[in-house]
Design a protein around this motif. Structure first.
Motif, short mmCIF file in Angstrom:
data_model
loop_
_atom_site.label_atom_id
_atom_site.label_comp_id
_atom_site.label_asym_id
_atom_site.label_seq_id
_atom_site.Cartn_x
_atom_site.Cartn_y
_atom_site.Cartn_z
N GLU A 60 28.39 0.50 174.72
CA GLU A 60 28.86 1.34 173.61
C GLU A 60 29.59 0.52 172.56
OE1 GLU A 60 29.81 5.68 174.86
OE2 GLU A 60 30.79 4.35 176.31
N PHE A 61 29.43 0.95 171.31
CA PHE A 61 30.05 0.31 170.15
C PHE A 61 30.82 1.36 169.36
CE2 PHE A 61 26.22 -1.84 171.40
CZ PHE A 61 26.57 -3.18 171.39
N ASP A 62 31.77 0.92 168.53
CA ASP A 62 32.59 1.89 167.80
C ASP A 62 31.95 2.37 166.50
OD1 ASP A 62 33.01 -0.44 166.29
OD2 ASP A 62 35.15 -0.04 165.99
N HIS A 63 30.91 1.71 166.03
CA HIS A 63 30.19 2.14 164.83
C HIS A 63 28.69 1.98 165.06
CE1 HIS A 63 34.18 1.18 163.02
NE2 HIS A 63 33.91 2.26 162.31
N GLY A 87 11.92 -2.91 182.29
CA GLY A 87 12.55 -1.66 181.90
C GLY A 87 12.61 -1.59 180.40
N SER A 88 13.39 -0.65 179.89
CA SER A 88 13.47 -0.51 178.43
C SER A 88 14.90 -0.26 177.98
CB SER A 88 12.56 0.62 177.96
OG SER A 88 12.99 1.85 178.51
N TRP A 89 15.23 -0.89 176.85
CA TRP A 89 16.50 -0.67 176.17
C TRP A 89 16.23 0.34 175.07
CZ3 TRP A 89 21.28 -2.42 177.39
CH2 TRP A 89 21.38 -3.49 178.28
N ALA A 90 17.11 1.31 174.91
CA ALA A 90 16.96 2.31 173.85
C ALA A 90 18.26 2.41 173.08
CB ALA A 90 16.60 3.66 174.44
N LEU A 91 18.13 2.50 171.77
CA LEU A 91 19.28 2.74 170.90
C LEU A 91 19.44 4.25 170.81
CD1 LEU A 91 21.40 1.52 168.99
CD2 LEU A 91 19.66 1.52 167.19
N GLY A 92 20.62 4.75 171.18
CA GLY A 92 20.86 6.19 171.18
C GLY A 92 20.75 6.80 169.79
N ALA A 93 20.59 8.10 169.75
CA ALA A 93 20.47 8.82 168.48
C ALA A 93 21.69 8.58 167.59
CB ALA A 93 20.28 10.31 168.73
N ASP A 94 22.85 8.35 168.21
CA ASP A 94 24.07 8.08 167.44
C ASP A 94 24.13 6.64 166.94
OD1 ASP A 94 24.57 6.64 169.77
OD2 ASP A 94 26.47 7.65 170.21
N ARG A 95 23.19 5.81 167.40
CA ARG A 95 23.09 4.38 167.06
C ARG A 95 24.36 3.61 167.44
NH1 ARG A 95 20.80 4.25 161.20
NH2 ARG A 95 21.63 2.15 161.34
N ARG A 96 25.15 4.17 168.35
CA ARG A 96 26.35 3.50 168.85
C ARG A 96 26.22 3.13 170.32
NH1 ARG A 96 31.56 6.35 166.13
NH2 ARG A 96 30.72 6.49 164.05
N THR A 97 25.11 3.50 170.92
CA THR A 97 24.93 3.31 172.35
C THR A 97 23.59 2.66 172.64
OG1 THR A 97 26.18 5.35 172.71
CG2 THR A 97 24.95 4.50 174.58
N LEU A 98 23.61 1.64 173.48
CA LEU A 98 22.39 1.03 174.00
C LEU A 98 22.32 1.38 175.48
CD1 LEU A 98 22.51 -2.59 172.51
CD2 LEU A 98 20.84 -0.82 171.96
N MET A 120 23.84 -9.76 166.82
CA MET A 120 23.62 -8.32 166.66
C MET A 120 24.33 -7.86 165.40
SD MET A 120 24.07 -6.78 170.48
CE MET A 120 22.94 -5.41 170.42
N LYS A 121 23.70 -6.95 164.67
CA LYS A 121 24.24 -6.47 163.40
C LYS A 121 24.56 -4.98 163.46
CE LYS A 121 23.22 -10.35 161.18
NZ LYS A 121 24.26 -11.31 161.01
N ASP A 122 25.58 -4.61 162.70
CA ASP A 122 25.89 -3.19 162.58
C ASP A 122 25.12 -2.60 161.40
OD1 ASP A 122 27.35 -3.81 160.23
OD2 ASP A 122 29.29 -3.58 161.21
N ALA A 123 25.29 -1.32 161.17
CA ALA A 123 24.55 -0.62 160.11
C ALA A 123 24.87 -1.16 158.73
CB ALA A 123 24.83 0.88 160.17
#
Length: 188
Positions: A60-63, A87-98, A120-123
């Motif tokens: 989890e990330f804060d942004h 397996g697979s890594w997915a970026l959550g709909a909130d884009r704050r969770t992998l 890794m880059k933020d939005a």
């Protein structure tokens, strides 16, 4: 060339805003004053033992992260130079969770290593701050020596990494690492 004075003024006034919006990941203008995104939690943390073999890996990330950053997260069998777990890594709909979901349960009583790429880059296009909390969650910087990388970033150590996870997107902008790793051991 735009010759009409009113049109020229309109393009000069609106053009930069349109360019910023068009180049941002979410369609919203980038915030030049935003703080860089910080890693908040890694489950399981580095050093954890008796980890549930059936539980997903959650970061989890804060942004919000930039789209596609799940490509810079891996789960390895054993050390960071070990084979990738299917397996697979997915970026959550909130884009704050992998979230990593393995295709099969993890092996019992085995060591695994989560690897988060250093670039890794933020939005907002800024590097994600892995260190602020990562150190406290058992994280360690993936040094070139750990990765088996020579001075050019290619793999050594018998080709363990073959430069695959030491190239673009994996290198940290300032500390020379290839991101942060978190090793844990599963239960039976």
């Amino acid at each position: 060339m735009i010759n009409h004075p009113t049109m020229r003024l309109l393009v000069m006034a609106v053009g930069p805003a349109l360019l910023t919006t068009a180049c941002s990941d979410s369609g919203a203008p980038l915030d030049p004053n935003a703080e860089p995104t910080v890693l908040l939690s890694v489950v399981p943390e580095g050093g954890a033992t008796n980890v549930d073999r059936f539980a997903p890996i959650v970061i989890e990330f804060d942004h919000e992260l930039m789209e596609g950053m799940q490509a810079f997260a891996l789960l390895h069998e054993g050390e960071v130079t070990g084979p990738e777990v299917d397996g697979s890594w997915a970026l959550g709909a909130d884009r704050r969770t992998l979230v990593f979901t393995p295709t099969a349960p993890l092996s019992p009583n085995a060591t695994y290593t989560i690897h988060l790429g250093g670039a890794m880059k933020d939005a907002n296009g800024r590097d994600v701050n892995l260190q602020e909390h990562g150190d406290h969650m058992g994280g360690t910087w993936a040094s070139p020596g750990m990765m088996g990388a020579g001075p050019q970033g290619g793999g050594t150590m018998g080709g363990a990494m073959n430069g695959e996870h030491t190239g673009t997107g994996w290198g940290h902008a300032t500390n020379g690492s290839y991101g942060m790793v978190f090793s844990f051991t599963t239960g039976s």
